[in-house]
Design a protein around this motif. Structure first.
Motif, PDB file in Angstrom:
ATOM      1  N   HIS A 254      19.221 121.833 130.203  1.00 61.66           N
ATOM      2  CA  HIS A 254      18.771 120.751 129.320  1.00 61.66           C
ATOM      3  C   HIS A 254      19.427 119.423 129.677  1.00 61.66           C
ATOM      4  CE1 HIS A 254      16.270 122.985 126.463  1.00 61.66           C
ATOM      5  NE2 HIS A 254      17.112 123.981 126.641  1.00 61.66           N
ATOM      6  N   GLY A 255      20.684 119.481 130.112  1.00 62.24           N
ATOM      7  CA  GLY A 255      21.368 118.251 130.463  1.00 62.24           C
ATOM      8  C   GLY A 255      20.709 117.500 131.595  1.00 62.24           C
ATOM      9  N   LEU A 256      20.107 118.242 132.525  1.00 59.99           N
ATOM     10  CA  LEU A 256      19.474 117.635 133.687  1.00 59.99           C
ATOM     11  C   LEU A 256      17.969 117.432 133.514  1.00 59.99           C
ATOM     12  CD1 LEU A 256      21.294 119.727 136.457  1.00 59.99           C
ATOM     13  CD2 LEU A 256      21.774 117.359 135.795  1.00 59.99           C
ATOM     14  N   ALA A 257      17.429 117.840 132.361  1.00 59.96           N
ATOM     15  CA  ALA A 257      15.974 117.871 132.209  1.00 59.96           C
ATOM     16  C   ALA A 257      15.358 116.555 131.785  1.00 59.96           C
ATOM     17  CB  ALA A 257      15.587 118.958 131.206  1.00 59.96           C
ATOM     18  N   SER A 258      16.123 115.709 131.088  1.00 59.34           N
ATOM     19  CA  SER A 258      15.522 114.526 130.478  1.00 59.34           C
ATOM     20  C   SER A 258      15.509 113.329 131.422  1.00 59.34           C
ATOM     21  CB  SER A 258      16.280 114.154 129.195  1.00 59.34           C
ATOM     22  OG  SER A 258      15.730 112.982 128.632  1.00 59.34           O
ATOM     23  N   ARG A 259      14.333 112.693 131.532  1.00 53.95           N
ATOM     24  CA  ARG A 259      14.212 111.445 132.293  1.00 53.95           C
ATOM     25  C   ARG A 259      14.394 110.231 131.392  1.00 53.95           C
ATOM     26  NH1 ARG A 259      14.733 112.490 137.493  1.00 53.95           N
ATOM     27  NH2 ARG A 259      13.241 110.922 138.225  1.00 53.95           N
ATOM     28  N   LEU A 260      14.620 110.469 130.115  1.00 57.95           N
ATOM     29  CA  LEU A 260      14.797 109.368 129.164  1.00 57.95           C
ATOM     30  C   LEU A 260      16.215 109.278 128.632  1.00 57.95           C
ATOM     31  CD1 LEU A 260      11.506 109.737 127.089  1.00 57.95           C
ATOM     32  CD2 LEU A 260      11.995 108.046 128.856  1.00 57.95           C
ATOM     33  N   ILE A 285      23.223 117.113 139.758  1.00 52.46           N
ATOM     34  CA  ILE A 285      23.929 116.236 138.819  1.00 52.46           C
ATOM     35  C   ILE A 285      24.008 114.821 139.384  1.00 52.46           C
ATOM     36  CG2 ILE A 285      26.146 115.803 137.709  1.00 52.46           C
ATOM     37  CD1 ILE A 285      26.558 118.858 137.679  1.00 52.46           C
ATOM     38  N   ALA A 286      24.307 114.709 140.653  1.00 55.97           N
ATOM     39  CA  ALA A 286      24.394 113.387 141.282  1.00 55.97           C
ATOM     40  C   ALA A 286      23.057 112.660 141.226  1.00 55.97           C
ATOM     41  CB  ALA A 286      24.863 113.540 142.728  1.00 55.97           C
ATOM     42  N   ARG A 287      21.957 113.367 141.521  1.00 56.06           N
ATOM     43  CA  ARG A 287      20.627 112.739 141.461  1.00 56.06           C
ATOM     44  C   ARG A 287      20.311 112.292 140.034  1.00 56.06           C
ATOM     45  NH1 ARG A 287      19.405 117.118 144.923  1.00 56.06           N
ATOM     46  NH2 ARG A 287      18.511 118.296 143.172  1.00 56.06           N
ATOM     47  N   HIS A 288      20.646 113.131 139.065  1.00 52.55           N
ATOM     48  CA  HIS A 288      20.385 112.824 137.661  1.00 52.55           C
ATOM     49  C   HIS A 288      21.140 111.557 137.231  1.00 52.55           C
ATOM     50  CE1 HIS A 288      19.738 113.719 133.365  1.00 52.55           C
ATOM     51  NE2 HIS A 288      21.017 113.439 133.184  1.00 52.55           N
ATOM     52  N   LEU A 289      22.420 111.499 137.545  1.00 52.07           N
ATOM     53  CA  LEU A 289      23.223 110.347 137.143  1.00 52.07           C
ATOM     54  C   LEU A 289      22.779 109.073 137.853  1.00 52.07           C
ATOM     55  CD1 LEU A 289      26.770 111.982 137.019  1.00 52.07           C
ATOM     56  CD2 LEU A 289      25.198 111.524 135.127  1.00 52.07           C
TER      57      LEU A 289
END
Length: 308
Positions: A254-260, A285-289
């Motif tokens: 869930h932590g990595l799922a949101s684009r908002l 994680i790096a891509r998400h952040l």
């Protein structure tokens, strides 16, 4: 008047149908005829259709009245003022007479054999309380644009795997106390999460429903609020989970799922639960952040958030 209940007055109305289907609607005239028609055309006919007009100001009341005159299985409940989707669902199910419950939306379409197959599934699996099935996705014109295979309820912590075609025993409604009116937008996911603690699900690998997707149906502001409510209910459910590895996997999912919403607190909790898993997920994680950092610095994004 807060609520008006209209029985259509046709002699011989069904007193105790097997299935109660609730159809909440607020200004849904555009697709309402098709949605109602798909229920009335079911191969399994022992049902009542409880249409909850949640304060509509368009042609919805006239459409509902026309169908109610033509078919005695239809009840109309009018909310004044409107209560929102979870509130409208609770009002509808409070009036339900059937031993099996389901609900549908004013813009979606049930395949003709949906109820028949779901009822059969529960009749065949007496120890199960909830049956659910796959569905197709359609656009505003009714063209199929996708397909959604639902997952087992055992995976529900990782996302809403139940889908849009479902049927459950009235005891589920009673035990859970209906839908949480404070969670408008994620009321269904919350309902299934709570149900999964106490009830067994049976999954049908069949396409029984057409879910209509609208372009721009959610503003960024509303979508962000929903994303944050999902995180809220997941944190609540994880209080019941003792397995640290499972907790970490759910938090990372869930932590990595949101684009908002960057969900930094959720990712931090995941890291604390399993640093080893965090190491394996480091590239994601790096891509998400990076994505959220760029998004936060974008002038266009900032404007969209203010005006959404």
């Amino acid at each position: 008047m807060d609520r008006e209940v209209h029985h259509n007055g046709v002699p011989g109305s069904v007193a105790s149908p097997r299935v109660s289907i609730v159809l909440p609607v607020h200004n849904g005239a555009a697709f309402l005829d098709e949605a109602i028609g798909s229920i009335l055309g079911q191969t399994f006919a022992d049902f009542e259709l409880i249409c909850v007009d949640d304060g509509s100001t368009d042609e919805t009341p006239a459409i509902l009245a026309r169908h109610a005159v033509a078919d005695r299985r239809i009840k109309i409940i009018t909310n004044r003022p409107n209560k929102g989707l979870p509130g409208a669902l609770n009002v509808g199910f409070a009036a339900a007479l059937g031993e099996l419950h389901s609900w549908t939306s004013d813009d979606n379409i049930a395949r003709p054999y949906m109820l028949e197959r779901l009822v059969q599934a529960l009749d065949t699996n007496a120890d199960a309380a909830i049956a659910h099935a796959n569905y197709s996705v359609i656009d505003a014109q009714g063209t199929v644009i996708g397909f959604q295979k639902v997952g087992p309820a055992s995976d529900i912590l990782f996302g809403n795997r139940i889908g849009a075609a479902f049927l459950y025993r009235a005891g589920v409604t009673r035990k859970l106390g209906g839908y949480d009116t404070a969670l408008f937008g994620v009321e269904d996911y919350d309902f299934w999460l709570r149900a999964a603690r106490s009830f067994r699900f049976v999954t049908l690998d069949e396409d029984l429903y057409l879910y209509r997707r609208h372009d721009g149906s959610l503003t960024d502001q509303r979508a962000l609020h929903i994303h944050r409510m999902v995180a809220q209910v997941i944190r609540r459910e994880l209080a019941h989970v003792r397995d640290q590895d499972l907790r970490a996997r759910v938090l990372f999912e869930h932590g990595l799922a949101s684009r908002l919403d960057p969900r930094l607190e959720m990712l931090w909790q995941a890291f604390k639960a399993s640093p080893l898993l965090a190491l394996r997920r480091a590239p994601a994680i790096a891509r998400h952040l990076t994505f959220h950092l760029v998004r936060a610095l974008s002038p266009r994004t900032g404007l969209k958030r203010k005006t959404g």
